[in-house]
Design a protein around this motif. Sequence first.
Motif, PDB file in Angstrom:
ATOM      1  N   VAL A 130       0.444   7.089  -0.135  1.00 15.06           N
ATOM      2  CA  VAL A 130       1.644   6.887  -0.947  1.00 15.06           C
ATOM      3  C   VAL A 130       2.661   6.112  -0.123  1.00 15.06           C
ATOM      4  O   VAL A 130       2.946   6.478   1.023  1.00 15.06           O
ATOM      5  N   PRO A 131       3.230   5.026  -0.675  1.00 15.12           N
ATOM      6  CA  PRO A 131       4.188   4.228   0.109  1.00 15.12           C
ATOM      7  C   PRO A 131       5.485   4.973   0.385  1.00 15.12           C
ATOM      8  O   PRO A 131       6.005   5.685  -0.475  1.00 15.12           O
ATOM      9  N   GLN A 132       5.989   4.810   1.603  1.00 10.54           N
ATOM     10  CA  GLN A 132       7.360   5.192   1.944  1.00 10.54           C
ATOM     11  C   GLN A 132       8.027   3.965   2.553  1.00 10.54           C
ATOM     12  O   GLN A 132       7.575   3.452   3.583  1.00 10.54           O
ATOM     13  N   LEU A 133       9.091   3.518   1.931  1.00 13.43           N
ATOM     14  CA  LEU A 133       9.762   2.278   2.325  1.00 13.43           C
ATOM     15  C   LEU A 133      11.033   2.593   3.095  1.00 13.43           C
ATOM     16  O   LEU A 133      11.799   3.481   2.714  1.00 13.43           O
ATOM     17  N   SER A 134      11.264   1.855   4.187  1.00 14.99           N
ATOM     18  CA  SER A 134      12.494   2.040   4.957  1.00 14.99           C
ATOM     19  C   SER A 134      13.000   0.685   5.434  1.00 14.99           C
ATOM     20  O   SER A 134      13.002   0.377   6.628  1.00 14.99           O
ATOM     21  N   ILE A 135      13.410  -0.147   4.481  1.00 10.04           N
ATOM     22  CA  ILE A 135      14.125  -1.389   4.790  1.00 10.04           C
ATOM     23  C   ILE A 135      15.433  -1.370   3.998  1.00 10.04           C
ATOM     24  O   ILE A 135      15.555  -0.659   2.999  1.00 10.04           O
ATOM     25  N   HIS A 137      10.952 -11.210   0.283  1.00  8.65           N
ATOM     26  CA  HIS A 137      10.521  -9.858   0.643  1.00  8.65           C
ATOM     27  C   HIS A 137      10.677  -8.905  -0.546  1.00  8.65           C
ATOM     28  O   HIS A 137       9.813  -8.047  -0.785  1.00  8.65           O
ATOM     29  N   ILE A 138      11.774  -9.056  -1.267  1.00 13.12           N
ATOM     30  CA  ILE A 138      12.006  -8.210  -2.438  1.00 13.12           C
ATOM     31  C   ILE A 138      10.916  -8.437  -3.479  1.00 13.12           C
ATOM     32  O   ILE A 138      10.370  -7.475  -4.052  1.00 13.12           O
ATOM     33  N   GLU A 139      10.572  -9.690  -3.728  1.00 15.10           N
ATOM     34  CA  GLU A 139       9.517  -9.989  -4.706  1.00 15.10           C
ATOM     35  C   GLU A 139       8.180  -9.414  -4.250  1.00 15.10           C
ATOM     36  O   GLU A 139       7.405  -8.896  -5.067  1.00 15.10           O
ATOM     37  N   MET A 140       7.903  -9.501  -2.975  1.00 10.29           N
ATOM     38  CA  MET A 140       6.657  -8.943  -2.449  1.00 10.29           C
ATOM     39  C   MET A 140       6.622  -7.434  -2.626  1.00 10.29           C
ATOM     40  O   MET A 140       5.614  -6.862  -3.079  1.00 10.29           O
ATOM     41  N   VAL A 141       7.724  -6.754  -2.289  1.00 10.27           N
ATOM     42  CA  VAL A 141       7.767  -5.298  -2.427  1.00 10.27           C
ATOM     43  C   VAL A 141       7.622  -4.898  -3.895  1.00 10.27           C
ATOM     44  O   VAL A 141       6.889  -3.950  -4.227  1.00 10.27           O
ATOM     45  N   LYS A 142       8.310  -5.616  -4.782  1.00 13.82           N
ATOM     46  CA  LYS A 142       8.180  -5.326  -6.207  1.00 13.82           C
ATOM     47  C   LYS A 142       6.732  -5.455  -6.664  1.00 13.82           C
ATOM     48  O   LYS A 142       6.208  -4.594  -7.397  1.00 13.82           O
ATOM     49  N   PHE A 143       6.067  -6.525  -6.246  1.00  9.16           N
ATOM     50  CA  PHE A 143       4.690  -6.771  -6.680  1.00  9.16           C
ATOM     51  C   PHE A 143       3.752  -5.679  -6.193  1.00  9.16           C
ATOM     52  O   PHE A 143       2.992  -5.098  -6.969  1.00  9.16           O
TER      53      PHE A 143
END
Length: 593
Positions: free
Chosen positions: A451-456, A465-471
Amino acid sequence: MMGSLNKTKLDISIHGAESNVDVSLKEMASKDGIFICDFELNSNTPLYPNPITLKWKIPSINVKGVWKPTTDFSKRIQADWELDHMESRISIDAPVIALFGHDDSNVLTFSCSNPINTLEMNARLCEEDNHFYCHITFFSEQEQELRQFKAQLRIDFRTLHFSHCLKEVSKWWETFDELQPTPVPEITKKPIYSTWYQFHQNLEEAALIAECRLAKTMGYEAIIIDDGWQTNDSNRGYDYTGDWQPDRFPDMEGLIDKVHKTGMKAAIWYSVPFCGKKSTAYQKFKGKFLTEEHRWAPVFDPRYPEVRKHLIDLYTNALKDWNLDGFKLDFIDDFHLYESTPLGKENGRDFASINEAVDRLLTDVISQLRAIKPEVFIEFRQKYTGPAMRKYGNMFRAFDCPGDAVMNRIRIADIRMLSGDTAVHADMITWHNDETVEVAALQLINTLFGVPQLSIRLQDAPSSHIEMVKFYTSYWNAHSDTLLNGSFVPSKPLANYPTQRVSKDRSTIIGVYQDMVVSLENADHFIHIHNAQIAHGIVIRNNKDLGIYQCKIFDCMGNLISDANLDLKKGLMEIPIPPCGILTAEKIGHVLL
């Protein structure tokens, strides 16, 4: 003393038993290469037993490496003259070791039914006779007097994939009443935003709420507010732990309400064992610590009922007063015997064993929290992710590895093979804002099977980067059932699992992390391949004619690169998937049920 297992040439010898105790090892069951033995100690009078070791050996035939729960990159064969033994206890590791072959097959997997008390294990090669010498040592830590002790030893010689044998050890642990896992709420299987790597202790309310709003639009469902909420001290120390008053956010209930209004759930962090010398609790509980010489802070002694009550009240009151949804309970592994720790069930201590006191503490924590809010989520991180910890926590996270995508991938796989239905999370994903989008994407794609946990800081991240994370997050959410609940097979442990795959309901998802040929065996309805590397293409080997598939190729930001039908005939085929891109292949003519 000797015990022997029928139908094999394996002899188990017992070493270290004193003459005034009765020690036995009996084979209780054997079927299809699996043997179950009962180990038992009995004494007429209470005593501190000396360490007792079960020893056996097997020939070193087709052994490529040795798998242990938290050895990360170090899964190589060890000689009998090097390194310390593996220690397992309630909050460290799990009592299992596997020897795997050059074809990823199981050679030997051995495990113990007691993950709470401290024991030592190992399997090391003797160069004189080319045998692996295996052992389990009980009572290596003398915490309390005993009159009786029982445990089971499970030995598995089946030549199945090593991961299958490890997963069956996890299922075996679940058969014991005292190791029943706590329920796993759906929120534990949703992507989470964490404050730690980008904010550390420098938390500010407006920034957190802004991050929550952005994260929610990108598919994240909860925030973990890490260290810093409880203090205005930003020195990354633990001097003020123990009281857990929201000094930085005096209106914690109001903050959590604002988080909820963004659509996110909220959890906060606690360093459970620590009681800083600048806290009020330190004065209150003076003399009730396992040690005061810990490098960070004195460590609470959970053998005192008033210490356990203090900790339980902290969490239950926070859940009720602030309307929290979950907790990140940290540093559980620092509950252990120290050189200065007093022994015995005396001076107000109602437990002699620290491990058993931790079991009581955490059992009461989860039961009381669930009585208030049944869907509460509790995160533990490696190394406290063994079978006992599944009783109290419903999400396990890879140990801290900021910026290390490969380590994150390894740790997720290692935890997952032993965790059953408990949600397995990546360590928090982070990278530098000046990183190329493809290299930044490596952080996410390496955590595909957890399960992803994001910390940016989303507010400051470049648009690419935002588009990549969204995708990636959208893809992960769309396929989370397969990713989390499918049959998980990681390959080649010594090569850091260069391919991993899951399969469920005629769908297969494969992550390819090194430049290598990927084999496709079955004509599944859906086949997804992730080019999880900085390489411009993937080579697949179709082991038979699989049929015609509609194949779409996306780059790491979700841009459609191509859409064409491909005939996946037997043989080799190169597919131009861009770095960190995805191939989605849907079989032409299949019928959805």
